[in-house]
Enzyme design. Sequence first.
Site, PDB file in Angstrom:
ATOM      1  CG  HIS A  56      -7.492 -21.270  47.738  1.00 40.65           C
ATOM      2  ND1 HIS A  56      -7.245 -19.984  47.314  1.00 40.65           N
ATOM      3  CD2 HIS A  56      -8.825 -21.476  47.553  1.00 40.65           C
ATOM      4  CE1 HIS A  56      -8.381 -19.438  46.913  1.00 40.65           C
ATOM      5  NE2 HIS A  56      -9.351 -20.328  47.033  1.00 40.65           N
ATOM      6  CD  GLU A  57     -10.730 -24.697  47.617  1.00 41.43           C
ATOM      7  OE1 GLU A  57     -11.719 -24.322  48.283  1.00 41.43           O
ATOM      8  OE2 GLU A  57     -10.439 -24.193  46.514  1.00 41.43           O
ATOM      9  CG  HIS A 115     -12.106 -20.727  50.760  1.00 41.00           C
ATOM     10  ND1 HIS A 115     -12.246 -19.358  50.704  1.00 41.00           N
ATOM     11  CD2 HIS A 115     -11.813 -21.124  49.486  1.00 41.00           C
ATOM     12  CE1 HIS A 115     -12.041 -18.933  49.468  1.00 41.00           C
ATOM     13  NE2 HIS A 115     -11.771 -19.980  48.713  1.00 41.00           N
ATOM     14  CD  GLU A 134     -12.178 -17.546  46.297  1.00 41.22           C
ATOM     15  OE1 GLU A 134     -11.145 -18.238  46.220  1.00 41.22           O
ATOM     16  OE2 GLU A 134     -13.291 -18.015  46.562  1.00 41.22           O
ATOM     17  CG  ASP A 155      -5.313 -16.946  46.042  1.00 46.75           C
ATOM     18  OD1 ASP A 155      -5.654 -18.141  45.942  1.00 46.75           O
ATOM     19  OD2 ASP A 155      -5.610 -16.080  45.200  1.00 46.75           O
ATOM     20  CG  HIS A 180     -11.679 -16.551  42.153  1.00 42.87           C
ATOM     21  ND1 HIS A 180     -12.923 -17.099  41.906  1.00 42.87           N
ATOM     22  CD2 HIS A 180     -11.040 -17.425  42.966  1.00 42.87           C
ATOM     23  CE1 HIS A 180     -13.030 -18.256  42.541  1.00 42.87           C
ATOM     24  NE2 HIS A 180     -11.906 -18.474  43.191  1.00 42.87           N
ATOM     25  NE  ARG A 237      -6.620 -16.662  42.623  1.00 49.03           N
ATOM     26  CZ  ARG A 237      -7.412 -17.721  42.662  1.00 49.03           C
ATOM     27  NH1 ARG A 237      -8.186 -18.008  41.604  1.00 49.03           N
ATOM     28  NH2 ARG A 237      -7.456 -18.498  43.722  1.00 49.03           N
TER      29      ARG A 237
END
Length: 307
Positions: A141-142, A145, A203, A207, A269, A275
């Site tokens: 996920h990071e 980004h 976000e 995900d 989010h 999610r």
Amino acid sequence: MTREIQQSFREILEETTWIDKDTKRLARDKVDAMALRIGYPDSILDRCELDDRYKDVAIDPNLYFENTLNILRHLTRVEQSHLGTPVNKSIWNTAPAVVNAYYSRNKNQIMFPAGILQPPFYHRYFPKSLNYGGIGVVIGHEITHGFDDKGRLFDRNGNLHRWWRDEAVAQFHERAQCIIDQYGKYVVDEVGIQIDGINTQGENIADNGGIKQAFRSYQKWTNTYGDKDETLPGLNYTGMQLFFLNFAQVWCGETRPAASRNKLKTAVHSPGKYRVIGTLSNSVEFAKVYNCPLGSPMNPVKKCSVW
């Protein structure tokens, strides 16, 4: 795990057909240059450095409010001392005990404080399925980004710079719009409000990208080491199923209606439930592992994908 999942991102990038070669090369450079901050800064273990860092903070065990003000003043002084100086990319901007993870666009840096390196995200003795489905997805996920609607605007050095070709930008927006439309149709029944697909797109993109990278890395691990210890006592699930189950469990939670209304108007989010539903309904691997028929709610014919 972080290095493995970075490699999974590189492989997914190479397989991507909608990005031109030049943009791909620069994206590869960016993920290669991504700095890792895991656990805590070294200064935490240096008593002299810690004492020096907080020498101007006055703390009184009987004065809660005043202590808070003193700490805020100290943090402001530290921030102001950085004005006019080069960006120090070694500084941690969060405390080690925080249960969260971060990507810094202007540092091209991913950060996983010690607080999140515990159950249900991670434990050294968990089956790897749970670790990859927990902290593994967070890592992916990071990383993603760096290539979402905002992160993609910054280059490998963290500078705001247009490094994508126009054709790649147009293709990105087309795929991002699919995510925006998908999540924008979800309605939180408790409060009768739709999710803001535009606000949450970054976000949601992260995900969806994160789960692909983590699952690919987990598959590689099982291909190398086997999956004989990848089950849990009392649960009749395979390791592959547990991977997705732990991803979903991480987002279990309760929110009061007032908080839900506030978050739906302001937060970046999506609510935890969506999610999970949004990400897994786009996952071909999830549908295969859980035998979801094509056209069913969790395996729609049209799926959204950016990374």
